[in-house]
Design an enzyme around this catalytic site. Structure first.
Site, PDB file in Angstrom:
ATOM      1  N   HIS A   9       0.786  -1.238  -0.055  1.00 57.62           N
ATOM      2  CA  HIS A   9       0.000   0.113   0.022  1.00 57.62           C
ATOM      3  C   HIS A   9       0.671   1.123   0.023  1.00 57.62           C
ATOM      4  O   HIS A   9       1.261   1.742   1.073  1.00 57.62           O
ATOM      5  CB  HIS A   9      -1.010  -0.021   1.311  1.00 57.62           C
ATOM      6  CG  HIS A   9      -2.187   0.940   1.360  1.00 57.62           C
ATOM      7  ND1 HIS A   9      -3.294   0.828   1.945  1.00 57.62           N
ATOM      8  CD2 HIS A   9      -1.756   2.350   0.732  1.00 57.62           C
ATOM      9  CE1 HIS A   9      -4.095   2.252   1.836  1.00 57.62           C
ATOM     10  NE2 HIS A   9      -3.125   2.799   1.040  1.00 57.62           N
ATOM     11  N   HIS A  11       1.556   4.701  -2.421  1.00 57.36           N
ATOM     12  CA  HIS A  11       1.084   5.667  -3.696  1.00 57.36           C
ATOM     13  C   HIS A  11       2.429   6.361  -3.914  1.00 57.36           C
ATOM     14  O   HIS A  11       2.988   7.098  -3.183  1.00 57.36           O
ATOM     15  CB  HIS A  11      -0.020   6.785  -3.173  1.00 57.36           C
ATOM     16  CG  HIS A  11      -1.168   6.209  -2.627  1.00 57.36           C
ATOM     17  ND1 HIS A  11      -2.311   5.931  -3.459  1.00 57.36           N
ATOM     18  CD2 HIS A  11      -1.412   5.744  -1.323  1.00 57.36           C
ATOM     19  CE1 HIS A  11      -3.278   5.476  -2.553  1.00 57.36           C
ATOM     20  NE2 HIS A  11      -2.787   5.520  -1.197  1.00 57.36           N
ATOM     21  N   HIS A 189      -9.414   0.956  -1.545  1.00 56.21           N
ATOM     22  CA  HIS A 189      -9.196   1.566  -0.267  1.00 56.21           C
ATOM     23  C   HIS A 189     -10.700   1.578   0.480  1.00 56.21           C
ATOM     24  O   HIS A 189     -11.807   1.584  -0.329  1.00 56.21           O
ATOM     25  CB  HIS A 189      -8.953   3.053  -0.221  1.00 56.21           C
ATOM     26  CG  HIS A 189      -7.619   3.392  -0.336  1.00 56.21           C
ATOM     27  ND1 HIS A 189      -6.638   2.621  -1.375  1.00 56.21           N
ATOM     28  CD2 HIS A 189      -6.685   4.256   0.152  1.00 56.21           C
ATOM     29  CE1 HIS A 189      -5.316   3.123  -1.389  1.00 56.21           C
ATOM     30  NE2 HIS A 189      -5.517   4.012  -0.511  1.00 56.21           N
ATOM     31  N   GLU A 192     -11.229   3.361   5.718  1.00 53.59           N
ATOM     32  CA  GLU A 192      -9.999   4.413   6.122  1.00 53.59           C
ATOM     33  C   GLU A 192     -10.873   5.410   7.038  1.00 53.59           C
ATOM     34  O   GLU A 192     -10.840   5.595   8.186  1.00 53.59           O
ATOM     35  CB  GLU A 192      -9.398   4.823   4.953  1.00 53.59           C
ATOM     36  CG  GLU A 192      -8.206   5.741   5.479  1.00 53.59           C
ATOM     37  CD  GLU A 192      -7.573   6.530   4.347  1.00 53.59           C
ATOM     38  OE1 GLU A 192      -8.179   6.479   3.104  1.00 53.59           O
ATOM     39  OE2 GLU A 192      -6.423   7.423   4.387  1.00 53.59           O
ATOM     40  N   ASP A 270       1.694   3.891   2.875  1.00 48.85           N
ATOM     41  CA  ASP A 270       0.676   4.866   2.351  1.00 48.85           C
ATOM     42  C   ASP A 270       1.500   5.925   1.649  1.00 48.85           C
ATOM     43  O   ASP A 270       1.742   6.012   0.182  1.00 48.85           O
ATOM     44  CB  ASP A 270      -0.281   5.357   3.321  1.00 48.85           C
ATOM     45  CG  ASP A 270      -1.562   5.604   2.530  1.00 48.85           C
ATOM     46  OD1 ASP A 270      -1.989   5.400   1.500  1.00 48.85           O
ATOM     47  OD2 ASP A 270      -2.449   6.216   3.315  1.00 48.85           O
ATOM     48  N   ASP A 271       1.650   7.005   2.160  1.00 51.33           N
ATOM     49  CA  ASP A 271       2.330   8.250   1.438  1.00 51.33           C
ATOM     50  C   ASP A 271       3.322   8.800   2.348  1.00 51.33           C
ATOM     51  O   ASP A 271       3.598   9.842   3.165  1.00 51.33           O
ATOM     52  CB  ASP A 271       1.445   9.567   1.383  1.00 51.33           C
ATOM     53  CG  ASP A 271       0.107   8.883   0.364  1.00 51.33           C
ATOM     54  OD1 ASP A 271       0.234   9.079  -0.871  1.00 51.33           O
ATOM     55  OD2 ASP A 271      -0.889   8.556   1.142  1.00 51.33           O
TER      56      ASP A 271
HETATM   57  N1  ADE Z   1      -4.450   8.792  -1.982  1.00 55.27           N
HETATM   58  C1  ADE Z   1      -3.062   8.962  -1.420  1.00 55.27           C
HETATM   59  N2  ADE Z   1      -3.223   8.703  -0.312  1.00 55.27           N
HETATM   60  C2  ADE Z   1      -4.443   8.092  -0.121  1.00 55.27           C
HETATM   61  C3  ADE Z   1      -5.080   7.734   1.156  1.00 55.27           C
HETATM   62  N3  ADE Z   1      -4.409   7.507   2.312  1.00 55.27           N
HETATM   63  N4  ADE Z   1      -6.642   7.335   0.997  1.00 55.27           N
HETATM   64  C4  ADE Z   1      -7.177   7.663   0.003  1.00 55.27           C
HETATM   65  N5  ADE Z   1      -6.597   8.182  -1.042  1.00 55.27           N
HETATM   66  C5  ADE Z   1      -5.177   8.282  -1.156  1.00 55.27           C
HETATM   67 ZN    ZN Z   2      -3.702   4.720   0.343  1.00 56.52          ZN
END
Ligand code: ADE
Ligand code: ZN
Length: 332
Positions: A9, A11, A189, A192, A270-271
Site C-alpha cells: 500500500h 502511492h 481503499h 479508512e 501509504d504516502d
Molecule cells: N491517495 C493517496 N493516499 C491516499 C489515502 N491514504 N487514502 C485515499 N486516497 C489516497
Molecule cells: Zn492509500
C-alpha cells in the site's frame, strides 16, 4: 539488516519528498506556492484525508516527464530497499496526471524505467496497481481503464483511492467488472474514513482480493469474522492513520487487536513523504507504541508476502518467506 518485507500500500505520488518537488519544479519551470522546503514541510499538518489530498494533488504539478516519474520511483525504491522491502506493489493515480495534460503513457513508461532496473539496482521486485479516483465519475474511471489498455502488461491490478466518504464502492461496479474481464487483480481503499459497509461492498460488489486500510472493520464483528474466515488481507498504514486523524494516537491503533482477532494484517506506509515514515519506520513505530512481540513483527512480514500478488511466481514468494523465517532479530 532490517526485517524483509513486502510493501503493498504505497502511492508513488506520496513518496514525493520536498527536496525532489523543488528540484522538479525548477527543472520544469513550475512555480510552487511555498518559498522553500521548510515552508512546504510546515504545510504537512492534516486534519483529515481531504486536507492531505489537497496538498498531494497540488504538488503533483511538478511531475511532467517520463524522467520525473522515473526519478520519483527510483528514489522510493532506494529508500524502501534500505528499510528491508524486497517486493513492492505500487499504486499510481493516472487521472490526476491526465487532468494536467500528462498522458498515461508518460506516467507508466516513466515508472517502468525505474521498475525495470529495480531488482538489479535495489534488490526489490515490483508491480504496478492503477488506482481510480473515487471522487471522480465512473465514466472517467472507465475511460482511464480504456486508456491503459496498451500498457496492461505493465499493470497487475486496479485500486480505488482518494476521498472516500460519499463515494461508495458500488459506484465503480462496471469498471471493476471490466478490469476483472481483462485479467486484472482488484483491491480498493475501504474503511479508512468510510464505514464498514464500504468494506462489505468492496468485497461483494467489486470483488476485491485485498482491502486497503480496512481500519474500521473492527466496528463490525460479523465483518471481522468474514475477513478472518476468507483470509482477506488488510493493508494497514499506521502512521498515515495518525497523521490523517483516523486514530488519535498510535497507542490507540487497532492493529494489535486486529492481529489478536486473527485478521491477515500487513503494515505499509501509504504516502511516506507526507506521513513521517517509510514502511520500516511504520514497523518500528507500531512495535514501540503497541508493544508488539518480535514474533508478531515476523508475522506482519510473513503476511506481507502471503498477501502479495505473486501467484505467477510462487517460487519467488517461497524465497521471500524463507528469508522471513530465517531472519534473526537484533541487528535492527
Ligand atoms: N491517495 C493517496 N493516499 C491516499 C489515502 N491514504 N487514502 C485515499 N486516497 C489516497
Ligand atoms: Zn492509500
Amino acid at each position: 539488516m532490517p526485517l524483509p518485507k513486502a510493501e503493498l500500500h504505497l502511492h508513488i505520488e506520496g513518496t514525493l519528498e520536498p527536496e525532489l518537488a523543488f528540484a522538479l519544479a525548477a527543472r520544469n519551470g513550475v512555480e510552487l506556492p511555498y518559498a522553500d522546503t521548510e515552508e512546504l514541510r510546515k504545510a504537512y499538518q492534516f486534519s483529515d484525508l481531504q486536507s492531505f489530498l489537497d496538498l498531494y494533488y497540488e504538488l503533483m504539478a511538478v511531475l511532467r516527464t517520463e524522467q520525473d516519474f522515473e526519478e520519483l520511483a527510483d528514489a522510493y525504491l532506494e529508500r524502501a530497499a534500505a528499510q528491508g522491502v524486497r517486493h513492492a506493489e505500487i499504486f499510481f493515480d493516472p487521472q490526476a496526471h491526465i487532468a494536467r495534460g500528462v498522458g498515461i503513457g508518460t506516467v507508466i513508461q516513466g515508472l517502468a524505467r525505474a521498475l525495470d532496473r529495480s531488482e538489479e539496482r535495489h534488490g526489490v521486485s515490483t508491480q504496478l496497481i492503477m488506482c481510480f479516483l473515487r471522487d471522480q465519475s465512473s465514466e472517467s474511471a472507465m475511460e482511464t481503464l480504456e486508456a491503459a489498455k496498451p500498457y496492461l502488461n505493465r499493470i497487475v491490478g486496479v485500486g480505488l483511492d482518494s476521498a472516500e466518504v460519499g463515494h461508495p464502492p458500488v459506484k465503480f461496479r462496471e469498471v471493476y467488472e471490466a478490469a476483472a474481464a481483462l485479467g486484472l487483480r482488484r483491491v480498493a481503499h475501504a474503511g479508512e474514513e468510510g464505514p464498514p459497509a464500504y468494506i462489505w461492498e468492496a468485497l461483494d460488489v467489486l470483488g476485491v482480493e485485498r482491502v486497503d486500510h480496512g481500519l474500521r472493520a473492527m466496528e463490525d464483528p460479523e465483518l471481522v469474522e468474514r475477513l478472518v474466515r476468507e483470509r482477506v488481507p488488510l493493508t494497514l498504514c499506521p502512521l498515515s492513520n495518525v497523521r490523517l486523524r483516523a486514530v488519535d494516537v498510535l497507542e490507540q491503533h487497532p492493529l494489535a487487536r486486529m492481529l489478536a482477532a486473527g485478521l491477515l494484517c500487513t503494515v505499509n506506509s501509504d504516502d511516506p513523504a507526507y506521513f513521517g515514515g517509510y514502511v520500516g519506520d511504520n514497523f518500528h513505530a507500531v512495535r514501540d507504541a503497541l508493544g508488539l512481540e518480535l514474533e508478531q513483527m515476523r508475522t506482519l512480514a510473513r503476511n506481507s508476502f502471503e498477501a502479495a500478488f505473486l501467484e505467477h511466481d510462487e517460487e519467488r514468494r517461497g524465497r521471500y518467506l524463507a528469508e522471513v523465517e530465517a531472519y534473526e532479530f537484533g541487528a535492527g
